[in-house]
Scaffold this active site. Structure first.
Site, PDB file in Angstrom:
ATOM      1  N   HIS A   1      60.413   9.085  71.568  1.00  0.00           N
ATOM      2  CA  HIS A   1      60.521   7.652  71.829  1.00  0.00           C
ATOM      3  C   HIS A   1      61.314   7.023  70.689  1.00  0.00           C
ATOM      4  O   HIS A   1      61.349   7.558  69.567  1.00  0.00           O
ATOM      5  CB  HIS A   1      59.143   7.010  71.898  1.00  0.00           C
ATOM      6  CG  HIS A   1      58.354   7.407  73.101  1.00  0.00           C
ATOM      7  ND1 HIS A   1      57.192   6.764  73.464  1.00  0.00           N
ATOM      8  CD2 HIS A   1      58.546   8.379  74.032  1.00  0.00           C
ATOM      9  CE1 HIS A   1      56.705   7.321  74.555  1.00  0.00           C
ATOM     10  NE2 HIS A   1      57.510   8.313  74.914  1.00  0.00           N
TER      11      HIS A   1
ATOM     12  N   GLU B   1      60.727   4.586  68.718  1.00  0.00           N
ATOM     13  CA  GLU B   1      59.929   4.349  67.515  1.00  0.00           C
ATOM     14  C   GLU B   1      59.736   5.629  66.718  1.00  0.00           C
ATOM     15  O   GLU B   1      59.853   5.627  65.479  1.00  0.00           O
ATOM     16  CB  GLU B   1      58.547   3.791  67.873  1.00  0.00           C
ATOM     17  CG  GLU B   1      58.565   2.510  68.662  1.00  0.00           C
ATOM     18  CD  GLU B   1      58.501   2.710  70.170  1.00  0.00           C
ATOM     19  OE1 GLU B   1      57.856   1.898  70.838  1.00  0.00           O
ATOM     20  OE2 GLU B   1      59.103   3.681  70.688  1.00  0.00           O
TER      21      GLU B   1
ATOM     22  N   CYS C   1      53.923   2.237  72.908  1.00  0.00           N
ATOM     23  CA  CYS C   1      52.853   2.905  73.639  1.00  0.00           C
ATOM     24  C   CYS C   1      51.772   3.336  72.650  1.00  0.00           C
ATOM     25  O   CYS C   1      51.921   3.190  71.429  1.00  0.00           O
ATOM     26  CB  CYS C   1      53.413   4.113  74.400  1.00  0.00           C
ATOM     27  SG  CYS C   1      53.898   5.478  73.318  1.00  0.00           S
TER      28      CYS C   1
ATOM     29  N   CYS D   1      53.028   5.898  70.003  1.00  0.00           N
ATOM     30  CA  CYS D   1      53.841   5.290  68.947  1.00  0.00           C
ATOM     31  C   CYS D   1      52.999   4.388  68.055  1.00  0.00           C
ATOM     32  O   CYS D   1      53.200   4.351  66.829  1.00  0.00           O
ATOM     33  CB  CYS D   1      55.004   4.527  69.557  1.00  0.00           C
ATOM     34  SG  CYS D   1      56.209   5.631  70.350  1.00  0.00           S
TER      35      CYS D   1
END
Length: 177
Positions: A81, A83, A111, A114
């Site tokens: 992701h 992040e 999410c 993360c």
């Protein structure tokens, strides 16, 4: 009951009117901070590569030290992701796993995975654009930072660049339907 004015309390853009805190009215839209503009550029790059358009930037003392964009499909990595990519790059750049004096700017509410990484990295402040009622883990879903088991809670600043970030996501998914 939650304090509806808590979001504005002690914010430099807040003013008090008869005991109620309200944001200052602006005659023109406030320009997005540079880190969020760069995160949006990262999100556009992700979309151009066929990835979900999410971008992230890590700053330290106002300087950008790392960027990330979603790379799940390109890297064949479900944890890639934006992040996570940005946090990993920042940790490598600084030579430490503790990013205590760093801020994370991301185009979509992180999410739960993360959010957990943000807590473990000890990110000081989290700025994010669009909320994610379906998959978010900060203000929606798991609400990781609200759990008593969470050992670090960054200061949260949601809604920065929300309209632009949401528009990127809507356009990306509309083109795939």
């Amino acid at each position: 009951m939650a304090d509806p004015d808590a979001r504005f309390r002690e914010h430099p853009m807040a003013r008090s009117t008869e005991g109620k805190l309200q944001p200052l009215a602006m005659t023109q839209p406030f320009p997005l901070p540079e880190p969020m503009r760069v995160a949006l550029d990262c999100a556009r790059a992700a979309a151009d590569a066929g990835e979900v358009p999410i971008g992230a930037v890590v700053t330290r003392a106002g300087d950008i030290i790392a960027t990330g964009e979603n790379r799940n499909r390109r890297d064949h990595d479900p944890t890639a992701h934006a992040e996570m990519v940005a946090i990993r790059a920042a940790a490598r750049t600084l030579g430490t796993d503790r990013l205590t004096d760093c801020d994370l700017w991301v185009t979509l509410e992180p999410c739960a995975m993360c959010a957990g990484a943000i807590a473990h990295a000890r990110i000081a402040r989290l700025y994010y654009g669009a909320p994610d009622p379906k998959g978010g883990g900060v203000d929606h879903g798991a609400r990781v930072f609200a759990r008593p088991q969470c050992h670090h809670r960054p200061a949260l600043f949601p809604g920065i660049g929300e309209e632009r970030a949401a528009a990127l996501l809507r356009a990306f998914f509309a083109a795939r339907r």
